[in-house]
Design a protein around this motif. Structure first.
Motif, short mmCIF file in Angstrom:
data_model
loop_
_atom_site.label_atom_id
_atom_site.label_comp_id
_atom_site.label_asym_id
_atom_site.label_seq_id
_atom_site.Cartn_x
_atom_site.Cartn_y
_atom_site.Cartn_z
N VAL A 1 41.20 54.42 33.57
CA VAL A 1 39.94 54.30 34.30
C VAL A 1 39.67 52.82 34.54
O VAL A 1 39.61 52.03 33.60
N LEU A 2 39.54 52.45 35.81
CA LEU A 2 39.28 51.06 36.21
C LEU A 2 38.08 51.06 37.17
O LEU A 2 38.24 50.92 38.37
N LEU A 3 36.91 51.27 36.65
CA LEU A 3 35.76 51.48 37.53
C LEU A 3 35.21 50.21 38.17
O LEU A 3 34.55 50.28 39.19
N SER A 4 35.45 49.06 37.56
CA SER A 4 34.81 47.84 38.05
C SER A 4 35.69 46.63 37.81
O SER A 4 36.35 46.53 36.77
N SER A 5 35.67 45.71 38.75
CA SER A 5 36.41 44.47 38.54
C SER A 5 35.81 43.64 37.41
O SER A 5 36.44 42.68 36.95
N LEU A 6 34.64 44.03 36.93
CA LEU A 6 34.09 43.37 35.74
C LEU A 6 35.02 43.52 34.53
O LEU A 6 34.96 42.73 33.60
N LEU A 7 35.90 44.53 34.57
CA LEU A 7 36.88 44.68 33.50
C LEU A 7 37.80 43.46 33.42
O LEU A 7 38.36 43.18 32.36
N LEU A 8 37.95 42.75 34.52
CA LEU A 8 38.76 41.53 34.52
C LEU A 8 38.05 40.36 33.85
O LEU A 8 38.69 39.39 33.44
N ALA A 9 36.73 40.41 33.76
CA ALA A 9 35.96 39.26 33.29
C ALA A 9 36.37 38.76 31.91
O ALA A 9 36.58 37.56 31.73
N PRO A 10 36.51 39.63 30.88
CA PRO A 10 36.92 39.10 29.57
C PRO A 10 38.31 38.47 29.61
O PRO A 10 38.56 37.46 28.96
N PHE A 11 39.21 39.07 30.37
CA PHE A 11 40.57 38.56 30.54
C PHE A 11 40.53 37.17 31.17
O PHE A 11 41.13 36.22 30.67
N LEU A 12 39.79 37.04 32.27
CA LEU A 12 39.71 35.76 32.98
C LEU A 12 38.97 34.71 32.14
O LEU A 12 39.36 33.55 32.10
#
Length: 197
Positions: free
Chosen positions: A56-67
């Motif tokens: 489940v990848l609902l939001s590009s906010l999932l990238l925020a901790p990674f970035l």
């Protein structure tokens, strides 16, 4: 690619069962991952992960901790979203960031006339050039205000068409919804290694 619409989602604060139902139908129809068309859908991330057996990848906010972990220590992560006030601490927490992180700065496009007319209060045709200019202006203004921004994340899923223009204008790495989906797709459809390009 398959789509499901959740009626009146933009008008409701809590639609978990309707969103979950749409996702389970997609999985029944053969979907290998679930994504959405709005960064604020992060509020349903955990409920969908519990309901379906595909990523489940609902939001590009999932990238925020990674970035945020990749950006140099003296830099911060910039985020451009549709409405800055809607990017609340609970949404940051749902994405895996501290609620009041000092390493993330946010700007919204709620006062950008062409963007608002096309996406926030639809009342006319999409003026692609105008929305691109407004997105670039927002990125430049954010970077001018915070020159310590080292990377930029566009969380609104309407913004990927303008990412290249934004990057050309500000000269730092820019990520968006398509960055997230493409990253995952690369993982499930690996090709033979042919060297670095």
């Amino acid at each position: 690619m398959r789509y499901k619409t959740v009626p009146d989602l933009h008008n409701a604060g809590e639609m978990t069962s309707a969103v979950t139902h749409a996702a389970t139908e997609l999985v029944r129809e053969g979907a290998r991952l679930i994504t959405s068309n709005c960064g604020y859908m992060i509020r349903y991330q955990e409920a969908l992960r519990a309901a379906v057996d595909v990523p489940v990848l609902l939001s590009s906010l999932l990238l925020a901790p990674f970035l945020e972990r990749m950006v140099p220590r003296e830099k911060v992560l910039g985020i451009i979203t549709s409405t800055a006030s809607s990017l609340t601490p609970d949404l940051f927490e749902a994405a895996g960031l501290p609620a009041n992180s000092k390493r993330v700065v946010v700007a919204g496009l709620e006062n950008a006339p062409a963007f608002a007319a096309a996406f926030l209060n639809p009342c006319g045709d999409l003026d692609v050039s105008a929305v691109e200019a407004e997105t670039v202006d927002a990125a430049m203004a954010l970077l001018n205000d915070r020159p310590d921004i080292g990377m930029l994340l566009l969380t609104c899923s309407e913004l990927p068409p303008y990412a290249a223009a934004v990057q050309q204008a500000i000269g730092i790495p820019v990520f968006d919804h398509t960055s997230m989906v493409e990253f995952f797709i690369e993982g499930i459809t690996r090709r033979p290694f042919n060297g670095l390009v």
